[in-house]
Motif scaffolding. Structure first.
Motif, mmCIF file in Angstrom:
data_model
loop_
_atom_site.group_PDB
_atom_site.id
_atom_site.type_symbol
_atom_site.label_atom_id
_atom_site.label_comp_id
_atom_site.label_asym_id
_atom_site.label_seq_id
_atom_site.Cartn_x
_atom_site.Cartn_y
_atom_site.Cartn_z
ATOM 1 N N THR A 40 56.331 62.649 -3.908
ATOM 2 C CA THR A 40 56.677 62.045 -5.032
ATOM 3 C C THR A 40 57.336 63.101 -5.790
ATOM 4 O OG1 THR A 40 54.694 60.779 -5.291
ATOM 5 C CG2 THR A 40 55.814 61.133 -7.283
ATOM 6 N N LEU A 41 58.578 62.769 -6.514
ATOM 7 C CA LEU A 41 59.277 63.627 -7.435
ATOM 8 C C LEU A 41 58.071 64.080 -8.711
ATOM 9 C CD1 LEU A 41 62.711 61.771 -7.527
ATOM 10 C CD2 LEU A 41 61.941 63.873 -6.018
ATOM 11 N N TRP A 42 58.294 65.343 -9.068
ATOM 12 C CA TRP A 42 57.256 65.813 -10.055
ATOM 13 C C TRP A 42 57.860 65.115 -11.525
ATOM 14 C CZ3 TRP A 42 52.700 68.140 -9.276
ATOM 15 C CH2 TRP A 42 52.839 68.638 -7.882
ATOM 16 N N ASN A 43 58.959 64.790 -11.689
ATOM 17 C CA ASN A 43 59.403 64.145 -12.950
ATOM 18 C C ASN A 43 60.484 63.225 -12.595
ATOM 19 O OD1 ASN A 43 58.061 65.713 -15.050
ATOM 20 N ND2 ASN A 43 59.368 67.476 -14.242
ATOM 21 N N LYS A 49 71.616 61.822 -2.918
ATOM 22 C CA LYS A 49 72.359 60.812 -2.118
ATOM 23 C C LYS A 49 71.554 60.813 -0.962
ATOM 24 C CE LYS A 49 75.814 58.010 -1.542
ATOM 25 N NZ LYS A 49 76.099 56.820 -2.272
ATOM 26 N N GLY A 50 71.245 59.494 -0.340
ATOM 27 C CA GLY A 50 70.601 59.107 0.861
ATOM 28 C C GLY A 50 69.093 59.080 0.683
ATOM 29 N N GLU A 51 68.518 59.495 -0.302
ATOM 30 C CA GLU A 51 66.955 59.530 -0.467
ATOM 31 C C GLU A 51 66.557 58.377 -1.433
ATOM 32 O OE1 GLU A 51 65.618 63.116 -1.832
ATOM 33 O OE2 GLU A 51 66.430 64.315 0.084
ATOM 34 N N GLU A 52 67.420 57.576 -1.842
ATOM 35 C CA GLU A 52 67.153 56.483 -2.933
ATOM 36 C C GLU A 52 66.164 55.555 -2.132
ATOM 37 O OE1 GLU A 52 70.210 57.002 -1.458
ATOM 38 O OE2 GLU A 52 71.533 57.336 -3.117
ATOM 39 N N PRO A 53 65.055 55.121 -2.818
ATOM 40 C CA PRO A 53 64.375 54.202 -2.528
ATOM 41 C C PRO A 53 65.025 52.858 -2.127
ATOM 42 C CG PRO A 53 63.569 55.185 -4.685
ATOM 43 C CD PRO A 53 65.035 55.311 -4.481
ATOM 44 N N GLN A 54 64.496 51.927 -1.269
ATOM 45 C CA GLN A 54 64.936 50.702 -0.786
ATOM 46 C C GLN A 54 64.267 49.409 -1.371
ATOM 47 O OE1 GLN A 54 67.815 50.969 1.248
ATOM 48 N NE2 GLN A 54 67.429 53.012 0.559
ATOM 49 N N VAL A 55 63.130 49.750 -1.825
ATOM 50 C CA VAL A 55 62.389 48.545 -2.248
ATOM 51 C C VAL A 55 62.231 48.942 -3.730
ATOM 52 C CG1 VAL A 55 60.392 47.152 -2.449
ATOM 53 C CG2 VAL A 55 61.021 48.111 -0.040
ATOM 54 N N CYS A 56 61.813 49.986 -4.260
ATOM 55 C CA CYS A 56 61.737 50.158 -5.517
ATOM 56 C C CYS A 56 62.864 50.732 -6.219
ATOM 57 C CB CYS A 56 60.472 51.207 -5.889
ATOM 58 S SG CYS A 56 58.774 50.574 -5.196
ATOM 59 N N THR A 63 63.750 57.603 -11.175
ATOM 60 C CA THR A 63 62.604 57.350 -10.485
ATOM 61 C C THR A 63 61.818 58.324 -10.098
ATOM 62 O OG1 THR A 63 61.814 55.929 -8.883
ATOM 63 C CG2 THR A 63 63.830 57.479 -8.337
ATOM 64 N N CYS A 64 60.558 58.191 -9.919
ATOM 65 C CA CYS A 64 59.321 59.023 -9.243
ATOM 66 C C CYS A 64 59.381 59.056 -7.779
ATOM 67 C CB CYS A 64 58.174 59.029 -9.565
ATOM 68 S SG CYS A 64 57.826 58.979 -11.570
ATOM 69 N N CYS A 65 60.306 58.163 -6.992
ATOM 70 C CA CYS A 65 59.990 58.004 -5.468
ATOM 71 C C CYS A 65 61.309 58.126 -4.910
ATOM 72 C CB CYS A 65 59.700 56.590 -5.335
ATOM 73 S SG CYS A 65 57.975 56.030 -6.186
ATOM 74 N N THR A 66 61.223 58.591 -3.792
ATOM 75 C CA THR A 66 62.508 58.717 -2.856
ATOM 76 C C THR A 66 62.096 57.753 -1.745
ATOM 77 O OG1 THR A 66 61.401 60.260 -1.361
ATOM 78 C CG2 THR A 66 62.631 61.340 -3.380
ATOM 79 N N ARG A 67 63.079 57.837 -0.610
ATOM 80 C CA ARG A 67 62.906 56.886 0.317
ATOM 81 C C ARG A 67 61.689 57.365 1.148
ATOM 82 N NH1 ARG A 67 68.442 55.797 3.852
ATOM 83 N NH2 ARG A 67 68.994 55.308 1.368
ATOM 84 N N GLN A 68 61.453 58.688 1.441
ATOM 85 C CA GLN A 68 60.360 59.007 2.345
ATOM 86 C C GLN A 68 59.088 58.747 1.296
ATOM 87 O OE1 GLN A 68 60.281 63.405 2.474
ATOM 88 N NE2 GLN A 68 58.950 63.471 4.343
ATOM 89 N N THR A 69 59.085 58.678 0.177
ATOM 90 C CA THR A 69 57.982 58.351 -0.656
ATOM 91 C C THR A 69 57.515 56.852 -0.124
ATOM 92 O OG1 THR A 69 58.553 59.795 -2.407
ATOM 93 C CG2 THR A 69 56.987 58.080 -2.980
#
Length: 570
Positions: A40-43, A49-56, A63-69
């Motif tokens: 999770t991102l801390w803030n 680029k390339g780490e954007e969430p696909q569902v959320c 956002t607090c989330c990345t694709r890995q999250t």
């Protein structure tokens, strides 16, 4: 001046409300590392680029989330739903197995009571009963009890085993003056019983009566065991990718936006879980048919004369014994032909000295027990259909149904508009549940064979328990093991079972000349195998609720209204 003073007060109050609301918003819009995981991102911020969430997908850019999250959240969501479903299935199986054991325990008591009635009757006819003679009937009742719940037991073999043992014991009364028959000679009698036919057609007739009386009970036990098997087979939980994404959208996308105190809308949760459990919900119709068939069997058993018949089995056994002794002149030559002259052992038989319990073993009438079984079965009859409700409401995954505007709808905190239609319910079906449906159809057909069909005019209204006949104290049994109104119940009642071929009456033959075999029940343990109930609390990442957001809006409205009232007074 007073008006200007009020304007200053209003502005100051508005500033305080704005600051208070801003503080609440700051608390809500924060990343929860504990709930979202280490990726999770801390803030809240715009991901690289390339780490954007696909569902959320973040509608606020940050956002607090990345694709890995999200990848880890899919695993977490599937694990969470499986844990919750596992708990539900385990609880249902535990209830079903507990019902099975309780019912088996009741029939154990019925068998003990039938055995008690038989011993009482036989001891009244023959004070010098031997332990072997009592043991023969003990084994018969025990084998019949096993027959109820064990598919491997054969009814014809149970009856023939009893009569083989009885033949060797009754033979001494055809050949008075001898001592105890040798073991070898007894075995010869047993081996040649089918040729000699000392009991005529009585064994075959008794098998027919037993089938009529006992098959509904056996079908009931089979049905309960199969329902446990259905729950076990359905418990595979093949969570699809679409289901994982739906669960992430429902449970975690609000957290990705920094909203830690909001739950999914009730309708959103129900739609999502229904999609995930589509195959299980479709199994409900077959599960309902199976449960209905088992309920029909409980009605059949509750209305039957089984209870009375078990207390009068000795009448049929007595009939077989008297037949043999009256046929002495015909039987003895055949015995000598097959086994030769009797041989004896210099061993004395052991008399039966155990006291017969004076009180009945059964305290609850059979129809009342079947009423109780029906209540418990009905509580599980909608198991698959109610799974989404259990998850969303009982497990608290969703906001309360009355909260419609301040819950998570998948993209924001707002009212949820259902987008579900028939075409959306097309997620991957589960092959093991398709196979299970076919198995249920086959089992229903087999159980229906155990149900005695009656004309519509003979059907009993209501629960079919027969409970409206004014029984003693509702469910209790008198000391004789029967209710006050049961004229056909007791040690000499026939239980109104047809095709009974009795030779004369009990007084036509003195038992001191011809003792039949008898029994005493051992206290065998009742059926085990209950699954332990899992009582662990699954971690709920949305357990904080949404009360603060809802209360904030409410108080602002109230305070604003009070200010307007105060201003209009001046």
């Amino acid at each position: 001046m007073g008006f200007i003073h009020k304007i200053h007060v209003v502005c100051l109050f508005g500033f305080i409300l704005k600051a208070w609301h801003g503080e609440c918003s700051t608390q809500q819009l924060s990343c929860s590392v504990e709930q979202l995981g280490t990726n999770t991102l801390w803030n809240p911020k715009v991901p690289a680029k390339g780490e954007e969430p696909q569902v959320c997908v973040s509608y606020t850019e940050k956002t607090c989330c990345t694709r890995q999250t999200e990848d880890s959240l899919r695993i977490k969501a599937a694990k969470n739903i499986k844990t919750r479903l596992q708990t539900r299935y385990m609880a249902a199986k535990k209830d079903m197995l507990s019902l099975f054991d309780d019912l088996k325990g009741h029939f154990h008591s019925l068998m003990e009571e039938g055995n008690r009635q038989s011993i009482t009757f036989l001891m009244g006819k023959q004070p010098n009963l031997t332990a072997d003679e009592v043991s023969a009937i003990s084994t018969l009742f025990q084998d019949l009890e096993n027959y109820f719940a064990d598919d491997k037991q054969d009814l014809e073999e149970i009856v023939n085993t009893f009569f083989r043992s009885s033949f060797s014991m009754l033979f001494k009364y055809l050949n008075p003056g001898g001592n105890t028959l040798s073991a070898k000679y007894k075995q010869c009698l047993k081996d040649n019983m089918d040729k000699i036919k000392p009991f005529g057609t009585r064994p075959a007739e008794l098998v027919g009566i037993f089938e009529q009386v006992f098959e509904p009970v056996r079908g009931l036990f089979k049905g309960l065991k199969f329902e446990v098997e259905v729950l076990r087979m359905a418990q595979q939980f093949n969570i699809t990718d679409e289901c994982r994404n739906g669960l992430v959208e429902m449970k975690f996308c609000s957290l990705c936006q920094g909203l830690t105190q909001v739950k999914p809308c009730y309708g959103f949760c129900m739609d999502t879980t229904r999609k995930c459990l589509l195959s299980e919900i479709q199994l409900q119709s077959k599960w309902g048919q199976l449960t209905d068939t088992v309920l029909l069997l409980t009605k059949e058993v509750g209305n039957s004369k089984l209870e009375n018949y078990l207390n009068s089995i000795h009448s049929d056994l007595w009939s077989a014994a008297t037949y043999m002794l009256f046929q002495k002149a015909n039987i003895r030559p055949q015995v000598l032909k097959e086994c030769g002259e009797p041989t004896y052992d210099d061993v004395k038989t052991s008399p039966y000295k155990e006291p017969v319990p004076p009180t009945p073993h059964v305290k609850i009438r059979l129809f009342a027990k079947m009423d109780d079984v029906r209540i418990k079965l009905n509580s599980l009859s909608l198991f698959f259909q109610e799974l989404p409700q259990e998850l969303c409401v009982v497990d608290g995954l969703a906001a309360e149904e009355k909260i419609i505007d301040s819950c998570w709808n998948g993209t924001s905190v707002a009212r949820y508009e259902s987008k579900q239609d028939d075409s959306s319910l097309s997620w991957e079906s589960k092959n093991h549940l398709t196979l299970l449906k076919r198995m249920i159809n086959d089992k229903i057909a087999m159980m229906e064979e155990a149900i005695v069909r009656k004309d519509d005019d003979d059907e009993v209204d209501g629960s079919g328990s027969g409970s409206g006949s004014g029984e003693t104290n509702g469910n209790e049994i008198s000391e004789s093991g029967c209710g006050e109104d049961d004229e056909d119940c007791g040690s000499t009642s026939s239980g109104e079972i047809p095709n009974r071929n009795v030779i004369g009456t009990e007084d036509d033959f003195d038992f001191s000349t011809a003792p039949p075999s008898n029994s005493s029940m051992d206290n065998r343990a009742q059926a085990g195998g209950v699954d332990p109930k899992t009582t662990r609390k699954s971690g709920d990442v949305l357990a904080q609720g949404n009360s603060s957001s809802s209360l904030g809006v409410t108080w602002q409205q109230i305070l604003t209204l009070l200010l307007l009232v105060w201003l209009t007074r001046g």
